[in-house]
Write an enzyme that holds these catalytic residues in place. Structure first.
Site, PDB file in Angstrom:
ATOM      1  N   ASN A 206      31.438  51.190  41.655  1.00 15.18           N
ATOM      2  CA  ASN A 206      32.354  51.477  42.747  1.00 15.18           C
ATOM      3  C   ASN A 206      32.952  52.877  42.682  1.00 15.18           C
ATOM      4  O   ASN A 206      33.378  53.411  43.695  1.00 15.18           O
ATOM      5  CB  ASN A 206      33.485  50.434  42.775  1.00 15.18           C
ATOM      6  CG  ASN A 206      34.062  50.162  41.409  1.00 15.18           C
ATOM      7  OD1 ASN A 206      33.351  49.755  40.491  1.00 15.18           O
ATOM      8  ND2 ASN A 206      35.351  50.399  41.248  1.00 15.18           N
TER       9      ASN A 206
ATOM     10  N   GLN B 272      29.308  46.322  45.510  1.00 15.10           N
ATOM     11  CA  GLN B 272      29.179  47.632  46.166  1.00 15.10           C
ATOM     12  C   GLN B 272      27.768  47.883  46.691  1.00 15.10           C
ATOM     13  O   GLN B 272      27.552  48.814  47.464  1.00 15.10           O
ATOM     14  CB  GLN B 272      29.584  48.752  45.195  1.00 15.10           C
ATOM     15  CG  GLN B 272      31.059  48.756  44.839  1.00 15.10           C
ATOM     16  CD  GLN B 272      31.962  49.191  46.000  1.00 15.10           C
ATOM     17  OE1 GLN B 272      31.516  49.717  47.027  1.00 15.10           O
ATOM     18  NE2 GLN B 272      33.260  48.951  45.852  1.00 15.10           N
TER      19      GLN B 272
ATOM     20  N   SER C 224      31.196  40.451  48.137  1.00 19.25           N
ATOM     21  CA  SER C 224      32.510  40.414  48.792  1.00 19.25           C
ATOM     22  C   SER C 224      32.406  40.922  50.224  1.00 19.25           C
ATOM     23  O   SER C 224      31.892  42.012  50.470  1.00 19.25           O
ATOM     24  CB  SER C 224      33.480  41.289  47.997  1.00 19.25           C
ATOM     25  OG  SER C 224      34.719  41.350  48.656  1.00 19.25           O
TER      26      SER C 224
ATOM     27  N   HIS D 180      34.573  42.056  52.476  1.00 20.27           N
ATOM     28  CA  HIS D 180      35.297  43.208  53.050  1.00 20.27           C
ATOM     29  C   HIS D 180      34.684  44.549  52.665  1.00 20.27           C
ATOM     30  O   HIS D 180      35.143  45.597  53.114  1.00 20.27           O
ATOM     31  CB  HIS D 180      36.790  43.146  52.711  1.00 20.27           C
ATOM     32  CG  HIS D 180      37.160  43.483  51.298  1.00 20.27           C
ATOM     33  ND1 HIS D 180      37.655  44.709  50.942  1.00 20.27           N
ATOM     34  CD2 HIS D 180      37.125  42.757  50.155  1.00 20.27           C
ATOM     35  CE1 HIS D 180      37.933  44.717  49.639  1.00 20.27           C
ATOM     36  NE2 HIS D 180      37.619  43.543  49.139  1.00 20.27           N
TER      37      HIS D 180
ATOM     38  N   THR E 164      40.181  23.597  51.166  1.00 17.24           N
ATOM     39  CA  THR E 164      39.547  23.533  52.484  1.00 17.24           C
ATOM     40  C   THR E 164      38.731  24.797  52.735  1.00 17.24           C
ATOM     41  O   THR E 164      39.226  25.909  52.541  1.00 17.24           O
ATOM     42  CB  THR E 164      40.621  23.361  53.579  1.00 17.24           C
ATOM     43  OG1 THR E 164      41.365  22.182  53.265  1.00 17.24           O
ATOM     44  CG2 THR E 164      40.000  23.233  54.955  1.00 17.24           C
TER      45      THR E 164
ATOM     46  N   CYS F 115      41.715  49.127  43.068  1.00 19.80           N
ATOM     47  CA  CYS F 115      42.078  47.969  42.244  1.00 19.80           C
ATOM     48  C   CYS F 115      42.733  48.408  40.944  1.00 19.80           C
ATOM     49  O   CYS F 115      43.351  47.622  40.265  1.00 19.80           O
ATOM     50  CB  CYS F 115      40.857  47.147  41.901  1.00 19.80           C
ATOM     51  SG  CYS F 115      39.809  46.848  43.290  1.00 19.80           S
TER      52      CYS F 115
HETATM   53  N1  PMP Z   1      33.581  44.249  42.000  1.00 19.71           N
HETATM   54  C1  PMP Z   1      33.432  45.498  42.454  1.00 19.71           C
HETATM   55  C2  PMP Z   1      32.301  46.339  41.946  1.00 19.71           C
HETATM   56  C3  PMP Z   1      34.321  46.012  43.404  1.00 19.71           C
HETATM   57  O1  PMP Z   1      34.172  47.253  43.852  1.00 19.71           O
HETATM   58  C4  PMP Z   1      35.390  45.188  43.863  1.00 19.71           C
HETATM   59  C5  PMP Z   1      36.384  45.681  44.901  1.00 19.71           C
HETATM   60  N2  PMP Z   1      37.020  46.888  44.544  1.00 19.71           N
HETATM   61  C6  PMP Z   1      35.505  43.887  43.350  1.00 19.71           C
HETATM   62  C7  PMP Z   1      34.576  43.457  42.426  1.00 19.71           C
HETATM   63  C8  PMP Z   1      36.614  42.963  43.782  1.00 19.71           C
HETATM   64  O2  PMP Z   1      36.347  42.465  45.059  1.00 19.71           O
HETATM   65  P1  PMP Z   1      37.388  41.570  45.878  1.00 19.71           P
HETATM   66  O3  PMP Z   1      38.283  42.558  46.558  1.00 19.71           O
HETATM   67  O4  PMP Z   1      36.540  40.815  46.854  1.00 19.71           O
HETATM   68  O5  PMP Z   1      38.065  40.670  44.947  1.00 19.71           O
END
Ligand code: PMP
Length: 363
Positions: free
Chosen positions: A128, A156, A174, A176, A212, A297
């Site tokens: 990432n 990613q 993921s 988003h 759910t 993060c």
């Molecule tokens: N793994 C990687 C490589 C990511 O880039 C991210 C998001 N920054 C995540 C996991 C975490 O994803 P989520 O926001 O869906 O928990």
């Protein structure tokens, strides 16, 4: 003019995903576990979405567990290997590293070196921070020969490159990150009969994830990936490369991290030759551009610097590291606009630094 350059942090919801989400909420809001007809339809549509996602990923639908995102998926997997030896790469996302550290006897290894003995090996598909692509296909094969289950956090990769993950035992994704809603993701398990659970309660998701089902989010996630996948063939790194060339011309000494290995087409992680990254971020933000100093993060915390150091930045360089990540529709002109904004911000920062030095020549 689009000035959002933080697609690795998150992406805007695609209109198709938004429509799918609204439709699901209007028409199929019933609890898929209930027994009347409308609930049965919601349940069938959820299973249809699982099949569609399985087709996109090249895996049997029965292996897919829908989760609240990649963080939950990674935690779910490592919780199933509690107390066992696991091996993860040195550049994993904190949701893999911290989950592995918490539940398992985790060690880190160089993904391009020898595979250690372990009950589970986990190497991300694409990093990432720098966009570095890891040799997950080859690792999956070598692990299979050794009889070690192989997991890849493909968060990613999925939505940026073709997602043919049939060779992997476990896969994380993921929504988003590819134009789907936040709070939706999945873990692909080794086979349809494998049982593991992190979230305990009701029997949803075949007893593998209680709560759910969030059918609207699942429907929107799968629709997003279906929308994006045909567009991937026309995505390339020319815009990103144009940015890097333009920046190098203005800032001799600028160093691009992971430039010597294959990278995602949308990502650039670089060390500015002078001024701290937060200063660059603020100046760019004033001009309407959104960039990053490292993964959202872990920004400002240990997590990001550990990974960026493992990617090759020195402790001294860490303070000057900037990440930009474009989207599917980012044009070359927009990448070059970003380069011009860096040039303007650089002139401002230099002028201010010079003025400070002149005011206080002894400092
Ligand atoms: N793994 C990687 C490589 C990511 O880039 C991210 C998001 N920054 C995540 C996991 C975490 O994803 P989520 O926001 O869906 O928990």
């Amino acid at each position: 003019m689009n000035r959002y350059f933080d697609f690795n942090a998150t992406t805007p919801l695609l209109p198709q995903a938004r429509d799918a989400w609204l439709r699901a909420n209007e028409k199929h809001w019933h609890n898929p576990s209930s027994l009347y007809r409308d609930a049965g339809i919601a349940s069938q549509m959820l299973e249809a979405a699982r099949e569609r996602l399985g087709d996109l990923l090249g895996v049997d639908a029965g292996r897919i567990v829908f989760t609240s995102g990649a963080t939950e998926a990674n935690n779910m997997l490592f919780s199933a290997f509690a107390g066992q030896p696991t091996a993860i790469s040195t550049i994993e996302h904190p949701s893999v590293r911290e989950a592995a550290r918490h539940w398992t006897k985790m060690r880190e290894f160089d993904a391009r070196g020898d595979i250690p003995d372990a009950a589970l090996v986990s190497v991300m598909a694409a990093n990432n921070e720098s966009g570095e692509l890891l040799p997950w296909r080859e690792l999956a094969e070598r692990c299979r020969e050794k009889g070690i289950p192989f997991h890849t956090d493909a968060t990613q990769w999925i939505g940026k490159l073709a997602a043919d993950f049939g060779a992997c035992d476990y896969i994380t994704g993921s929504a988003h990150k590819f134009g789907g809603p936040k709070g939706a993701g999945f873990l692909v398990l080794r086979d349809e009969n494998e049982q593991m659970r992190l979230i305990r309660g009701g029997p949803q998701e075949n007893g593998r994830r209680a709560g759910t089902e969030n059918f609207p989010a699942v429907e929107a996630m799968v629709t997003a990936l279906e929308t994006i996948t045909p567009q991937l063939a026309s995505c390339d790194d020319s815009g990103r490369n144009a940015l890097e060339s333009a920046l190098r011309a203005v800032f001799p000494g600028l160093r691009v991290i992971s430039a010597e290995v294959p990278r995602l087409w949308n990502t650039s992680l670089f060390v500015m030759p002078r001024h701290e990254n937060l200063k660059w971020l603020t100046r760019l933000s004033r001009r309407g551009f959104s960039i990053s100093t490292g993964s959202a993060c872990s920004s400002g915390k240990e997590g990001s610097s550990v990974v960026v150091t493992a990617l090759g930045a020195t402790p001294e360089e860490l303070r000057r590291v900037v990440r930009v990540s474009g989207g599917w529709e980012t044009t070359k002109e927009e990448w070059l606009e970003l380069a011009s904004a860096f040039a303007e911000a650089g002139a401002e920062l230099d002028a201010e630094a010079n003025a400070r030095a002149n005011q206080n020549p002894m400092a």
